[in-house]
Design a protein around this motif. Structure first.
Motif, mmCIF file in Angstrom:
data_model
loop_
_atom_site.group_PDB
_atom_site.id
_atom_site.type_symbol
_atom_site.label_atom_id
_atom_site.label_comp_id
_atom_site.label_asym_id
_atom_site.label_seq_id
_atom_site.Cartn_x
_atom_site.Cartn_y
_atom_site.Cartn_z
ATOM 1 N N GLU A 58 -2.648 43.686 36.643
ATOM 2 C CA GLU A 58 -1.422 43.369 37.357
ATOM 3 C C GLU A 58 -1.528 43.875 38.801
ATOM 4 O O GLU A 58 -1.805 45.059 39.011
ATOM 5 N N PRO A 59 -1.313 43.006 39.803
ATOM 6 C CA PRO A 59 -1.425 43.449 41.193
ATOM 7 C C PRO A 59 -0.478 44.599 41.534
ATOM 8 O O PRO A 59 -0.858 45.519 42.252
ATOM 9 N N LYS A 60 0.718 44.547 41.005
ATOM 10 C CA LYS A 60 1.679 45.600 41.301
ATOM 11 C C LYS A 60 1.183 46.936 40.760
ATOM 12 O O LYS A 60 1.278 47.961 41.433
ATOM 13 N N ALA A 61 0.631 46.931 39.545
ATOM 14 C CA ALA A 61 0.103 48.161 38.962
ATOM 15 C C ALA A 61 -1.082 48.673 39.774
ATOM 16 O O ALA A 61 -1.225 49.897 39.965
ATOM 17 N N GLU A 62 -1.923 47.756 40.256
ATOM 18 C CA GLU A 62 -3.057 48.165 41.085
ATOM 19 C C GLU A 62 -2.574 48.835 42.367
ATOM 20 O O GLU A 62 -3.102 49.868 42.777
ATOM 21 N N LEU A 63 -1.586 48.235 43.009
ATOM 22 C CA LEU A 63 -1.053 48.821 44.236
ATOM 23 C C LEU A 63 -0.388 50.164 43.967
ATOM 24 O O LEU A 63 -0.527 51.106 44.749
ATOM 25 N N GLN A 64 0.331 50.255 42.868
ATOM 26 C CA GLN A 64 0.988 51.518 42.534
ATOM 27 C C GLN A 64 -0.035 52.620 42.282
ATOM 28 O O GLN A 64 0.204 53.777 42.615
ATOM 29 N N SER A 65 -1.194 52.250 41.713
ATOM 30 C CA SER A 65 -2.217 53.263 41.452
ATOM 31 C C SER A 65 -2.808 53.799 42.755
ATOM 32 O O SER A 65 -3.293 54.928 42.788
ATOM 33 N N LEU A 66 -2.758 53.011 43.829
ATOM 34 C CA LEU A 66 -3.272 53.470 45.118
ATOM 35 C C LEU A 66 -2.406 54.562 45.729
ATOM 36 O O LEU A 66 -2.901 55.411 46.470
ATOM 37 N N ILE A 67 -1.128 54.529 45.416
ATOM 38 C CA ILE A 67 -0.201 55.499 46.017
ATOM 39 C C ILE A 67 0.335 56.479 44.983
ATOM 40 O O ILE A 67 1.355 57.125 45.207
ATOM 41 N N ALA A 68 -0.366 56.607 43.854
ATOM 42 C CA ALA A 68 0.110 57.482 42.790
ATOM 43 C C ALA A 68 0.018 58.960 43.180
ATOM 44 O O ALA A 68 0.829 59.768 42.737
ATOM 45 N N GLY A 69 -0.933 59.323 44.002
ATOM 46 C CA GLY A 69 -1.116 60.710 44.403
ATOM 47 C C GLY A 69 -0.431 61.012 45.720
ATOM 48 O O GLY A 69 0.284 60.172 46.280
ATOM 49 N N PRO A 70 -0.670 62.202 46.240
ATOM 50 C CA PRO A 70 -0.041 62.596 47.510
ATOM 51 C C PRO A 70 -0.622 61.860 48.718
ATOM 52 O O PRO A 70 -0.003 61.816 49.771
ATOM 53 N N THR A 71 -1.823 61.268 48.560
ATOM 54 C CA THR A 71 -2.425 60.503 49.646
ATOM 55 C C THR A 71 -2.882 59.145 49.113
ATOM 56 O O THR A 71 -3.096 58.976 47.909
ATOM 57 N N LEU A 72 -3.053 58.215 50.003
ATOM 58 C CA LEU A 72 -3.540 56.887 49.644
ATOM 59 C C LEU A 72 -5.008 57.000 49.250
ATOM 60 O O LEU A 72 -5.811 57.593 49.962
ATOM 61 N N ASP A 73 -5.353 56.419 48.117
ATOM 62 C CA ASP A 73 -6.750 56.394 47.665
ATOM 63 C C ASP A 73 -7.471 55.316 48.470
ATOM 64 O O ASP A 73 -7.517 54.157 48.081
ATOM 65 N N ARG A 74 -8.038 55.717 49.593
ATOM 66 C CA ARG A 74 -8.622 54.774 50.552
ATOM 67 C C ARG A 74 -9.844 54.054 49.993
ATOM 68 O O ARG A 74 -10.015 52.864 50.222
ATOM 69 N N SER A 75 -10.678 54.749 49.265
ATOM 70 C CA SER A 75 -11.867 54.090 48.718
ATOM 71 C C SER A 75 -11.481 53.055 47.664
ATOM 72 O O SER A 75 -12.050 51.967 47.610
ATOM 73 N N LYS A 76 -10.498 53.381 46.849
ATOM 74 C CA LYS A 76 -10.020 52.432 45.849
ATOM 75 C C LYS A 76 -9.336 51.243 46.525
ATOM 76 O O LYS A 76 -9.498 50.096 46.098
ATOM 77 N N ALA A 77 -8.589 51.503 47.600
ATOM 78 C CA ALA A 77 -7.928 50.433 48.348
ATOM 79 C C ALA A 77 -8.967 49.506 48.969
ATOM 80 O O ALA A 77 -8.820 48.281 48.938
ATOM 81 N N GLN A 78 -10.036 50.074 49.519
ATOM 82 C CA GLN A 78 -11.088 49.259 50.126
ATOM 83 C C GLN A 78 -11.801 48.428 49.065
ATOM 84 O O GLN A 78 -12.095 47.253 49.276
ATOM 85 N N ALA A 79 -12.056 49.020 47.903
ATOM 86 C CA ALA A 79 -12.701 48.281 46.810
ATOM 87 C C ALA A 79 -11.808 47.135 46.338
ATOM 88 O O ALA A 79 -12.290 46.029 46.054
ATOM 89 N N TRP A 80 -10.513 47.386 46.251
ATOM 90 C CA TRP A 80 -9.548 46.352 45.845
ATOM 91 C C TRP A 80 -9.540 45.212 46.860
ATOM 92 O O TRP A 80 -9.576 44.040 46.491
ATOM 93 N N LEU A 81 -9.526 45.562 48.149
ATOM 94 C CA LEU A 81 -9.547 44.551 49.200
ATOM 95 C C LEU A 81 -10.863 43.775 49.182
ATOM 96 O O LEU A 81 -10.867 42.552 49.351
ATOM 97 N N ASP A 82 -11.978 44.456 48.960
ATOM 98 C CA ASP A 82 -13.278 43.783 48.878
ATOM 99 C C ASP A 82 -13.310 42.782 47.726
ATOM 100 O O ASP A 82 -13.868 41.687 47.860
#
Length: 154
Positions: free
Chosen positions: A82-106
């Motif tokens: 689910e795209p919404k769940a994927e996006l929510q997992s990027l902001i689940a912690g105190p900082t944005l998971d940049r490597s996961k965000a880049q992998a998702w975008l790739d």
């Protein structure tokens, strides 16, 4: 007109507009569409466009291929989760998971790059099969600024 009558009429009008707006927005499904809903929507869109353009059977078949390629591209872009769940997992912690965000975008970029040639070929095959009058109708539709286009209600 007396003030209380004026207020009553204005209040009733606002109430009708509010209820109408809620009713208009309330019928839309929430969440992702099922495969059956996508197939039904595909059929309706193809039939509607075929009727607007007065397509031959061969042209309608090419439109069906285009619709199938667009649905496949949509599924590839959506991925398995689910795209919404994927996006929510990027902001689940105190900082944005940049490597996961880049992998998702790739992954999304790769889906567009790999599927786009098929979509472009199907679109070209369909458009090139149209006669000049049908092409003019498509160009006219594209130049009009209205909500929903041929896929909208009405």
């Amino acid at each position: 007109m007396k003030p209380w009558i004026k207020r009553t009429v204005i209040g009733a009008f606002i109430g009708v507009v509010t209820l109408g707006g809620l009713a208009a927005c309330g019928h839309r499904p929430h969440g992702p569409m099922s495969d059956e809903q996508v197939t039904a929507m595909r059929g309706k869109a193809v039939d509607r466009i075929a009727g607007k353009l007065d397509l031959t059977e061969a042209q309608k078949a090419k439109l069906g291929v285009l619709a199938d390629e667009l649905i496949a591209q949509r599924q590839a872009m959506r991925g398995s989760a689910e795209p919404k769940a994927e996006l929510q997992s990027l902001i689940a912690g105190p900082t944005l998971d940049r490597s996961k965000a880049q992998a998702w975008l790739d992954q999304k970029t790769q889906a567009v790059q790999s599927g786009s040639p098929k979509v472009i070929a199907a679109l070209g095959d369909f458009y090139d099969s149209l006669n000049p009058e049908q092409q003019a109708k498509v160009r006219q539709f594209m130049s009009e600024r209205r909500h929903g286009g041929w896929w909208g209600r009405g």
